[in-house]
Design a protein around this motif. Structure first.
Motif, short mmCIF file in Angstrom:
data_model
loop_
_atom_site.label_atom_id
_atom_site.label_comp_id
_atom_site.label_asym_id
_atom_site.label_seq_id
_atom_site.Cartn_x
_atom_site.Cartn_y
_atom_site.Cartn_z
N CYS A 16 -47.60 13.40 0.23
CA CYS A 16 -46.84 13.42 -1.01
C CYS A 16 -45.52 14.11 -0.74
N ALA A 17 -44.46 13.36 -0.74
CA ALA A 17 -43.14 13.89 -0.43
C ALA A 17 -42.34 14.07 -1.71
N GLY B 273 -51.18 19.29 -6.60
CA GLY B 273 -52.55 18.82 -6.75
C GLY B 273 -52.68 17.35 -6.42
N TRP B 274 -53.89 16.97 -6.10
CA TRP B 274 -54.24 15.57 -5.92
C TRP B 274 -55.31 15.20 -6.95
N ASP C 119 -43.83 23.07 3.41
CA ASP C 119 -42.66 23.16 2.55
C ASP C 119 -41.37 22.83 3.28
N ALA C 120 -41.33 23.06 4.57
CA ALA C 120 -40.12 22.72 5.34
C ALA C 120 -39.84 21.22 5.28
N LYS C 121 -40.92 20.44 5.08
CA LYS C 121 -40.78 18.98 4.95
C LYS C 121 -40.94 18.53 3.51
N ASN C 122 -41.07 19.49 2.59
CA ASN C 122 -41.24 19.15 1.18
C ASN C 122 -42.40 18.19 0.96
N THR C 123 -43.49 18.45 1.64
CA THR C 123 -44.61 17.51 1.64
C THR C 123 -45.94 18.24 1.50
N VAL C 124 -46.83 17.61 0.74
CA VAL C 124 -48.21 18.06 0.61
C VAL C 124 -49.11 16.95 1.15
N TYR C 125 -50.18 17.35 1.81
CA TYR C 125 -51.08 16.39 2.45
C TYR C 125 -52.49 16.49 1.88
#
Length: 125
Positions: A20-21, A33-34, A72-78
């Motif tokens: 999730c970017a 959240g997912w 957070d450095a990639k603004n992404t949640v996995y």
């Protein structure tokens, strides 16, 4: 804006990693959240992670098989999903809630202000 990706068709027992970017904002200010929604069913909570990454909570159905993380450095949640089951088949959504609390987690969907468009996960038996 949130962009979810990584869904697909996988056999039972397989794995997928959803991403999730975030664009236009810093993900570090948000608890994430997912959630998922299967056909004909209500949307349900899957996992959440705090701003700090130290607060994590899973739905019973996900605990032990799924892992939520953030970069957070990639603004992404996995969301790493292992040992997938046919009952995991659903449209998976990521969501973000802005908060000043670095350690809180949120499992209630109506708390989240921002939602991605969803990515479809299909698990065949």
């Amino acid at each position: 804006q949130l962009q979810a990706s990584g869904g697909g068709l996988v056999q039972a027992g397989g794995s997928l990693r959803l991403s999730c970017a975030a664009s236009g904002r810093s993900f570090s200010n948000y608890v994430a959240g997912w959630f998922r929604q299967a056909p004909g069913k209500e949307r349900q909570f899957v996992a959440t992670i705090s701003r700090s990454g130290k607060g994590i909570w899973y739905a019973d159905s996900a605990r032990g098989r799924f892992t939520i993380s953030r970069e957070d450095a990639k603004n992404t949640v996995y969301l790493q999903m292992n040992i997938l089951k046919p009952e995991d088949t659903a449209l998976y959504y990521c969501a973000a809630h802005e908060t000043s609390d670095r350690h809180s987690v949120v499992a209630v969907d109506n708390t989240y202000e921002y939602w991605g468009q969803g990515t479809l996960v299909t698990v065949s038996s």
